[in-house]
Design an enzyme around this catalytic site. Structure first.
Site, PDB file in Angstrom:
ATOM      1  CG  ASN A  83      -1.986  -0.993   1.240  1.00  0.00           C
ATOM      2  OD1 ASN A  83      -2.319  -1.541   0.198  1.00  0.00           O
ATOM      3  ND2 ASN A  83      -2.543  -1.280   2.410  1.00  0.00           N
ATOM      4  CD  GLN A  93      -1.817  -2.714  10.616  1.00  0.00           C
ATOM      5  OE1 GLN A  93      -0.930  -1.876  10.612  1.00  0.00           O
ATOM      6  NE2 GLN A  93      -2.362  -3.163   9.512  1.00  0.00           N
ATOM      7  CD  GLN A  94       2.568  -7.894  12.994  1.00  0.00           C
ATOM      8  OE1 GLN A  94       1.704  -8.133  13.833  1.00  0.00           O
ATOM      9  NE2 GLN A  94       2.934  -8.778  12.094  1.00  0.00           N
ATOM     10  CG  ASN A 112      -3.090   4.832  15.417  1.00  0.00           C
ATOM     11  OD1 ASN A 112      -2.692   4.634  16.568  1.00  0.00           O
ATOM     12  ND2 ASN A 112      -3.823   3.950  14.762  1.00  0.00           N
ATOM     13  N   GLY A 148      -6.163  10.695  12.861  1.00  0.00           N
ATOM     14  CA  GLY A 148      -7.420  10.462  12.155  1.00  0.00           C
ATOM     15  C   GLY A 148      -7.942  11.756  11.555  1.00  0.00           C
ATOM     16  CE  LYS A 163      -9.787  16.016  17.699  1.00  0.00           C
ATOM     17  NZ  LYS A 163      -9.775  14.724  18.420  1.00  0.00           N
ATOM     18  N   GLY A 169      -3.782   5.109   6.976  1.00  0.00           N
ATOM     19  CA  GLY A 169      -2.480   5.242   7.637  1.00  0.00           C
ATOM     20  C   GLY A 169      -1.340   4.971   6.656  1.00  0.00           C
ATOM     21  CG  ASP A 170      -0.746   1.091   5.086  1.00  0.00           C
ATOM     22  OD1 ASP A 170      -0.066   1.173   6.119  1.00  0.00           O
ATOM     23  OD2 ASP A 170      -1.395   0.076   4.764  1.00  0.00           O
TER      24      ASP A 170
HETATM   25  N1  LIG Z   1     -11.947  11.963   8.394  1.00  0.00           N
HETATM   26  C1  LIG Z   1     -10.767  12.306   7.882  1.00  0.00           C
HETATM   27  N2  LIG Z   1     -10.635  13.444   7.172  1.00  0.00           N
HETATM   28  C2  LIG Z   1      -9.465  13.789   6.635  1.00  0.00           C
HETATM   29  N3  LIG Z   1      -8.353  13.064   6.767  1.00  0.00           N
HETATM   30  C3  LIG Z   1      -8.401  11.945   7.486  1.00  0.00           C
HETATM   31  C4  LIG Z   1      -9.615  11.486   8.079  1.00  0.00           C
HETATM   32  N4  LIG Z   1      -9.363  10.321   8.718  1.00  0.00           N
HETATM   33  C5  LIG Z   1      -8.046  10.068   8.527  1.00  0.00           C
HETATM   34  N5  LIG Z   1      -7.471  11.038   7.790  1.00  0.00           N
HETATM   35  C6  LIG Z   1      -6.061  11.114   7.358  1.00  0.00           C
HETATM   36  O1  LIG Z   1      -5.460   9.829   7.473  1.00  0.00           O
HETATM   37  C7  LIG Z   1      -4.316   9.909   8.322  1.00  0.00           C
HETATM   38  C8  LIG Z   1      -4.165   8.604   9.071  1.00  0.00           C
HETATM   39  O2  LIG Z   1      -5.359   8.367   9.792  1.00  0.00           O
HETATM   40  P1  LIG Z   1      -5.380   7.517  11.149  1.00  0.00           P
HETATM   41  O3  LIG Z   1      -4.676   8.283  12.226  1.00  0.00           O
HETATM   42  O4  LIG Z   1      -6.808   7.154  11.369  1.00  0.00           O
HETATM   43  O5  LIG Z   1      -4.485   6.248  10.733  1.00  0.00           O
HETATM   44  P2  LIG Z   1      -4.582   4.752  11.231  1.00  0.00           P
HETATM   45  O6  LIG Z   1      -5.327   4.696  12.529  1.00  0.00           O
HETATM   46  O7  LIG Z   1      -3.196   4.223  11.215  1.00  0.00           O
HETATM   47  O8  LIG Z   1      -5.452   4.071  10.099  1.00  0.00           O
HETATM   48  P3  LIG Z   1      -5.374   2.602   9.470  1.00  0.00           P
HETATM   49  O9  LIG Z   1      -4.380   1.821  10.288  1.00  0.00           O
HETATM   50  O10 LIG Z   1      -6.776   2.092   9.553  1.00  0.00           O
HETATM   51  O11 LIG Z   1      -4.929   2.814   8.066  1.00  0.00           O
HETATM   52  C9  LIG Z   1      -4.551  11.121   9.177  1.00  0.00           C
HETATM   53  O12 LIG Z   1      -3.333  11.652   9.621  1.00  0.00           O
HETATM   54  C10 LIG Z   1      -5.262  12.053   8.195  1.00  0.00           C
HETATM   55  O13 LIG Z   1      -4.332  12.642   7.347  1.00  0.00           O
HETATM   56 MG   LIG Z   2      -2.566   2.253  11.071  1.00  0.00          MG
END
Ligand SMILES: Nc1ncnc2c1ncn2[C@@H]1O[C@H](COP(=O)(O)OP(=O)(O)OP(=O)(O)O)[C@@H](O)[C@H]1O
Ligand SMILES: [Mg+2]
Length: 328
Positions: A52, A172-173, A195, A225, A227, A256-257
């Site tokens: 990804n 995840q790990q 995150n 997320g 924010k 996240g990826d």
């Molecule tokens: N609702 C949203 N609106 C705009 N950008 C978002 C939103 N949700 C996530 N993002 C973007 O995605 C990035 C990563 O999101 P998040 O922190 O949820 O990652 P994560 O929890 O590692 O997700 P995953 O592991 O499911 O891919 C955030 O820094 C932001 O840039």
């Molecule tokens: Mg993640």
């Protein structure tokens, strides 16, 4: 800048069953279950963290070096990634196992029966970075994203020993690794990605405080997320990077990826941490707007327009000279 993206490479096979699993299970015969669900729909989605991330970097115009282990069934996936600019020349092909696969059937009430087959991913621990560095003329950064845990430890260790800067992305790990192993993954990392939930988990499992973690890494990037993200460097104030407005929400898997892909692209182009975070946020937004992790397209013109809307013309001008999307 030559970036090796190590981690999992997998496909998800998602099926939908137009009934209820519960109706098919006979309570007094659960000791000899033999069921076959005739499913309506099969979606095959390309995934795996490293794939990804490399895909996203390729879409932005880079040629990331994908490092992971797959099976002989990788041919189709390889050509997809190569069409998107990913260097698959160092992907290890297992002689014995199939590519890692997630199989999930969902019924009409959203109950799920799923299996995850690790398969070839276990062979990632056999991969050595030096021959890869030799093939491409040296590595400037190694990203260690979720993978076979032994492979993650080995890649980190090798990068450290050979003096190649590395970025830790245990995500995840973290759940299944010990505090001791997590310390090995992040100590001395040039970049640490997580995150905000995982940030807390890292501190809890390693026993290191927020400050102590920061002492041990160059730059810490924490995604928040909706924010956006926050970037921390020792002795400097935290830098908050606001999210890029989304056009709609379809499925957050893979955001996240995609963030990492954008951030690393910014690094490769020598841009400031703030720009890197902004590119990360906008790339992530594209994934959020699609179902699946690699179903989005980055259009050169649209990407820069959206970047301008989110972060202003001056910031966009810095990025415009570098972004080379395959799509217009
Ligand atoms: N609702 C949203 N609106 C705009 N950008 C978002 C939103 N949700 C996530 N993002 C973007 O995605 C990035 C990563 O999101 P998040 O922190 O949820 O990652 P994560 O929890 O590692 O997700 P995953 O592991 O499911 O891919 C955030 O820094 C932001 O840039
Ligand atoms: Mg993640």
């Amino acid at each position: 800048m030559r970036i090796a993206v190590t981690g999992s490479i997998a496909t998800d096979h998602l099926m939908t069953f137009p009934g209820r699993f519960g109706d098919q299970l006979i309570a007094d015969q659960l000791d000899r279950v033999s069921l076959s669900f005739l499913v309506d729909d099969l979606q095959v989605r390309r995934g795996g963290c490293a794939a990804n991330i490399a895909f996203g970097m390729g879409c932005l115009g880079l040629s990331p070096i994908l490092v992971g282990a797959v099976g002989a069934d990788f041919a189709d996936y390889r050509s997809w990634l190569e069409r998107h600019g990913v260097d698959c020349g160092s992907v290890h092909i297992s002689e014995t196992y199939h590519t890692a696969r997630f199989l999930c059937t969902t019924d009409e009430e959203h109950n799920q029966i799923a299996s995850f087959y690790t398969g070839a991913m276990a062979d990632a621990r056999l991969i050595e970075l030096q021959p890869i560095a030799d093939r491409v003329g040296g590595l400037d950064l190694v990203l260690v994203s979720p993978n076979d845990p032994d492979a993650m430890l080995r890649h980190t260790d090798e990068a450290r020993q050979r003096g190649i800067p590395f970025a830790a992305d245990p995500s995840q790990q973290l759940a299944r690794m010990s505090g001791e192993d997590i310390r090995l993954l992040i100590d001395g990392a040039a970049y640490l990605f997580s995150n905000d939930y995982e940030k807390g988990l890292i501190e809890q499992k390693t026993g290191w405080s927020d400050e102590e973690v920061l002492d041990r890494v160059g730059v810490r990037i924490t995604t928040l997320g909706p924010k956006g993200a926050v970037i921390d460097r020792k002795g400097e104030p935290s830098l908050h990077v606001s999210p890029a407005p989304e056009l709609g929400k379809a499925d957050p898997t893979g955001v996240g990826d995609a963030f990492r892909a954008g951030f690393l692209a910014g690094l490769a182009w020598g841009l400031s941490p703030e720009r890197c975070g902004q590119i990360g946020n906008l790339t992530a937004t594209h994934v959020l707007e699609r179902v699946g992790c690699q179903e989005y397209e980055l259009g050169q013109k649209v990407f820069l327009e959206r970047f301008t809307d989110a972060y202003g013309a001056e910031a966009a001008a810095e990025v415009a000279g570098f972004v080379r999307c395959h799509h217009a």
